[in-house]
Motif scaffolding. Structure first.
Motif, PDB file in Angstrom:
ATOM      1  N   GLU A   1     -36.329  30.040 -25.364  1.00 30.92           N
ATOM      2  CA  GLU A   1     -35.968  31.006 -24.334  1.00 30.92           C
ATOM      3  C   GLU A   1     -37.219  31.623 -23.695  1.00 30.92           C
ATOM      4  O   GLU A   1     -37.259  31.866 -22.490  1.00 30.92           O
ATOM      5  N   ALA A   2     -38.232  31.874 -24.506  1.00 36.40           N
ATOM      6  CA  ALA A   2     -39.477  32.444 -23.988  1.00 36.40           C
ATOM      7  C   ALA A   2     -40.147  31.505 -23.000  1.00 36.40           C
ATOM      8  O   ALA A   2     -40.620  31.926 -21.932  1.00 36.40           O
ATOM      9  N   ILE A   3     -40.192  30.223 -23.339  1.00 36.88           N
ATOM     10  CA  ILE A   3     -40.820  29.238 -22.449  1.00 36.88           C
ATOM     11  C   ILE A   3     -39.994  29.064 -21.188  1.00 36.88           C
ATOM     12  O   ILE A   3     -40.524  29.004 -20.070  1.00 36.88           O
ATOM     13  N   LYS A   4     -38.683  29.015 -21.350  1.00 34.99           N
ATOM     14  CA  LYS A   4     -37.793  28.847 -20.200  1.00 34.99           C
ATOM     15  C   LYS A   4     -37.915  30.017 -19.228  1.00 34.99           C
ATOM     16  O   LYS A   4     -37.805  29.851 -18.014  1.00 34.99           O
ATOM     17  N   GLY A   5     -38.160  31.214 -19.750  1.00 30.29           N
ATOM     18  CA  GLY A   5     -38.222  32.396 -18.913  1.00 30.29           C
ATOM     19  C   GLY A   5     -39.566  32.662 -18.263  1.00 30.29           C
ATOM     20  O   GLY A   5     -39.712  33.617 -17.497  1.00 30.29           O
ATOM     21  N   SER A   6     -40.573  31.839 -18.561  1.00 24.12           N
ATOM     22  CA  SER A   6     -41.911  32.046 -18.015  1.00 24.12           C
ATOM     23  C   SER A   6     -42.009  31.563 -16.571  1.00 24.12           C
ATOM     24  O   SER A   6     -41.735  30.399 -16.280  1.00 24.12           O
ATOM     25  N   SER A   7     -42.439  32.429 -15.679  1.00 25.84           N
ATOM     26  CA  SER A   7     -42.607  32.023 -14.280  1.00 25.84           C
ATOM     27  C   SER A   7     -43.732  31.002 -14.134  1.00 25.84           C
ATOM     28  O   SER A   7     -43.669  30.120 -13.271  1.00 25.84           O
TER      29      SER A   7
ATOM     30  N   ASN B   1     -41.749  25.643 -13.692  1.00 23.57           N
ATOM     31  CA  ASN B   1     -41.769  24.414 -12.909  1.00 23.57           C
ATOM     32  C   ASN B   1     -42.634  23.318 -13.533  1.00 23.57           C
ATOM     33  O   ASN B   1     -42.903  22.299 -12.890  1.00 23.57           O
ATOM     34  N   LYS B   2     -43.063  23.546 -14.778  1.00 16.68           N
ATOM     35  CA  LYS B   2     -43.833  22.540 -15.496  1.00 16.68           C
ATOM     36  C   LYS B   2     -42.884  21.731 -16.388  1.00 16.68           C
ATOM     37  O   LYS B   2     -41.865  22.235 -16.859  1.00 16.68           O
ATOM     38  N   THR B   3     -43.231  20.482 -16.609  1.00 15.52           N
ATOM     39  CA  THR B   3     -42.438  19.641 -17.504  1.00 15.52           C
ATOM     40  C   THR B   3     -42.928  19.852 -18.929  1.00 15.52           C
ATOM     41  O   THR B   3     -44.023  19.413 -19.294  1.00 15.52           O
ATOM     42  N   THR B   4     -42.129  20.530 -19.729  1.00 15.24           N
ATOM     43  CA  THR B   4     -42.496  20.797 -21.120  1.00 15.24           C
ATOM     44  C   THR B   4     -41.353  20.365 -22.039  1.00 15.24           C
ATOM     45  O   THR B   4     -40.199  20.253 -21.615  1.00 15.24           O
ATOM     46  N   LYS B   5     -41.696  20.154 -23.296  1.00 16.11           N
ATOM     47  CA  LYS B   5     -40.701  19.838 -24.319  1.00 16.11           C
ATOM     48  C   LYS B   5     -40.999  20.728 -25.526  1.00 16.11           C
ATOM     49  O   LYS B   5     -42.118  20.708 -26.051  1.00 16.11           O
ATOM     50  N   THR B   6     -40.035  21.522 -25.948  1.00 16.01           N
ATOM     51  CA  THR B   6     -40.196  22.419 -27.092  1.00 16.01           C
ATOM     52  C   THR B   6     -39.370  21.891 -28.254  1.00 16.01           C
ATOM     53  O   THR B   6     -38.158  21.694 -28.122  1.00 16.01           O
ATOM     54  N   PHE B   7     -40.029  21.638 -29.384  1.00 16.54           N
ATOM     55  CA  PHE B   7     -39.315  21.060 -30.529  1.00 16.54           C
ATOM     56  C   PHE B   7     -39.972  21.496 -31.837  1.00 16.54           C
ATOM     57  O   PHE B   7     -41.158  21.827 -31.888  1.00 16.54           O
ATOM     58  N   GLY B   8     -39.173  21.491 -32.883  1.00 15.52           N
ATOM     59  CA  GLY B   8     -39.678  21.827 -34.202  1.00 15.52           C
ATOM     60  C   GLY B   8     -40.503  20.702 -34.790  1.00 15.52           C
ATOM     61  O   GLY B   8     -40.291  19.521 -34.479  1.00 15.52           O
ATOM     62  N   GLN B   9     -41.457  21.058 -35.636  1.00 17.89           N
ATOM     63  CA  GLN B   9     -42.227  20.074 -36.375  1.00 17.89           C
ATOM     64  C   GLN B   9     -42.508  20.648 -37.758  1.00 17.89           C
ATOM     65  O   GLN B   9     -42.088  21.743 -38.086  1.00 17.89           O
ATOM     66  N   GLY B  10     -43.202  19.890 -38.601  1.00 18.37           N
ATOM     67  CA  GLY B  10     -43.504  20.393 -39.934  1.00 18.37           C
ATOM     68  C   GLY B  10     -42.288  20.376 -40.844  1.00 18.37           C
ATOM     69  O   GLY B  10     -41.299  19.680 -40.597  1.00 18.37           O
TER      70      GLY B  10
ATOM     71  N   HIS C   1     -48.952  34.088 -22.923  1.00 18.18           N
ATOM     72  CA  HIS C   1     -48.381  35.182 -22.118  1.00 18.18           C
ATOM     73  C   HIS C   1     -46.850  35.102 -22.079  1.00 18.18           C
ATOM     74  O   HIS C   1     -46.176  36.140 -22.049  1.00 18.18           O
ATOM     75  N   ALA C   2     -46.304  33.881 -22.090  1.00 24.17           N
ATOM     76  CA  ALA C   2     -44.843  33.734 -22.129  1.00 24.17           C
ATOM     77  C   ALA C   2     -44.287  34.326 -23.415  1.00 24.17           C
ATOM     78  O   ALA C   2     -43.241  34.998 -23.403  1.00 24.17           O
ATOM     79  N   LEU C   3     -44.975  34.117 -24.507  1.00 24.49           N
ATOM     80  CA  LEU C   3     -44.520  34.645 -25.798  1.00 24.49           C
ATOM     81  C   LEU C   3     -44.668  36.163 -25.856  1.00 24.49           C
ATOM     82  O   LEU C   3     -43.802  36.870 -26.377  1.00 24.49           O
ATOM     83  N   VAL C   4     -45.766  36.687 -25.310  1.00 23.93           N
ATOM     84  CA  VAL C   4     -45.966  38.143 -25.273  1.00 23.93           C
ATOM     85  C   VAL C   4     -44.895  38.800 -24.415  1.00 23.93           C
ATOM     86  O   VAL C   4     -44.329  39.838 -24.790  1.00 23.93           O
ATOM     87  N   ASP C   5     -44.589  38.194 -23.276  1.00 20.01           N
ATOM     88  CA  ASP C   5     -43.573  38.766 -22.389  1.00 20.01           C
ATOM     89  C   ASP C   5     -42.208  38.809 -23.073  1.00 20.01           C
ATOM     90  O   ASP C   5     -41.424  39.750 -22.862  1.00 20.01           O
TER      91      ASP C   5
END
Length: 294
Positions: A33-39, A43-52, A107-111
């Protein structure tokens, strides 16, 4: 008499409780949600996934945290065959650098979480826990493309730590290979990995000087290199544990016998360019054997 009974080892094979698992899942959802909400990242192509251990389902009770990879695909790190250039494969330099991307993730995480909950570390950005989530290490990465020949390539991730160290890994292949070995061993690969991890925590709690190089990741990779027959041919956890330790100890007595061992992804060697050595593993296997009173 062995230090732990069969019933105790059986209990050690279990993952975290439902409540812990829910907090782990919440952590991943909140980062997404934090990454999705970052201005800056919208508009960047990102993939967020768990690891470890969380993503690989090898985490253990009361020692659970989450590693989350936030991979940028618009900019790419490439390792080309000798004599080839970016132009040969159609790659071009990007104006959006890794350092700029890492700052945008920070900054996305801080916001989203607030500055008091976000700590910028060397290799990751840590989100501190609260009542709904566990401690979460967020690793901003770029897609990494490695050409093993002029036509054969594999895709992983790469990032640069704040200290300037370049780190490459292949988390998605790690996940898939772990699932495969688990299916070949009647689900015992991940269960034995949890037992190894729980014993390490027990040793530390009991004041045993376990070396810093003996990491949870290393233990999973060592169990990965145990033959499937040891998982499948014994009918109790005591024997599976004993024979797996015996195998790892024997193979790490001579460097030649384990020099081709890979990490779970099978795309990086386990004993090349690592902070741990073959001797570290051999010493720990003996230390673990003695602790278990075998």
């Amino acid at each position: 008499m062995a230090k732990f009974t069969e019933n105790q080892l059986n209990d050690y094979r279990y993952p975290p409780s439902y409540t812990e698992e829910q907090k782990l899942a919440n952590s991943e959802t909140q980062v997404k949600e934090a990454i999705k909400g970052s201005s800056a990242l919208r508009n960047k192509t990102t993939k967020t996934f768990g690891q470890g251990s969380y993503a690989n389902d090898t985490n253990v009770k009361n020692n659970s945290d989450v590693d989350i990879n936030v991979r940028l695909d618009a900019s790419i790190f490439v390792q080309l065959p000798n004599g080839k250039t970016d132009a040969d494969y159609g790659y071009s330099d990007s104006n959006y650098t890794f350092s700029a991307y890492r700052q945008d993730v920070y900054h996305a995480l801080v916001d989203y979480f607030g500055s008091k909950y976000v700590k910028d570390n060397n290799k990751c950005i840590t989100i501190l826990p609260d009542s709904t989530r566990v401690e979460t290490d967020v690793v901003p990465t770029l897609k990494f493309v490695r050409y093993d020949s002029e036509t054969a390539k594999v895709e992983g991730v790469k990032f640069i730590s704040n200290s300037g160290q370049s780190i490459v890994n292949f988390p998605l292949q790690h996940i898939e290979n772990g699932k495969w070995k688990n299916s070949q061993t009647q689900k015992r690969f991940k269960r034995l990995t949890r037992i190894y991890r729980r014993i390490r925590y027990k040793m530390i709690d009991d004041g045993i000087p376990v070396g810093d190089n003996i990491t949870s990741f290393l233990l999973e990779c060592l169990v990965w290199n145990v033959p499937n027959s040891i998982f499948n041919d014994y009918d109790n956890w005591t024997d599976r544990l004993k024979e797996s330790i015996r195998h790892i100890y024997t193979k790490t007595t001579n460097v030649e016998d384990c020099k081709n061992w890979g990490e779970v992804s099978e795309l990086l060697y386990l004993f090349v360019g690592r902070k741990w050595s073959v001797k570290d593993v051999n010493d720990y296997m003996l230390q673990m054997w003695n602790y278990l009173e075998y």
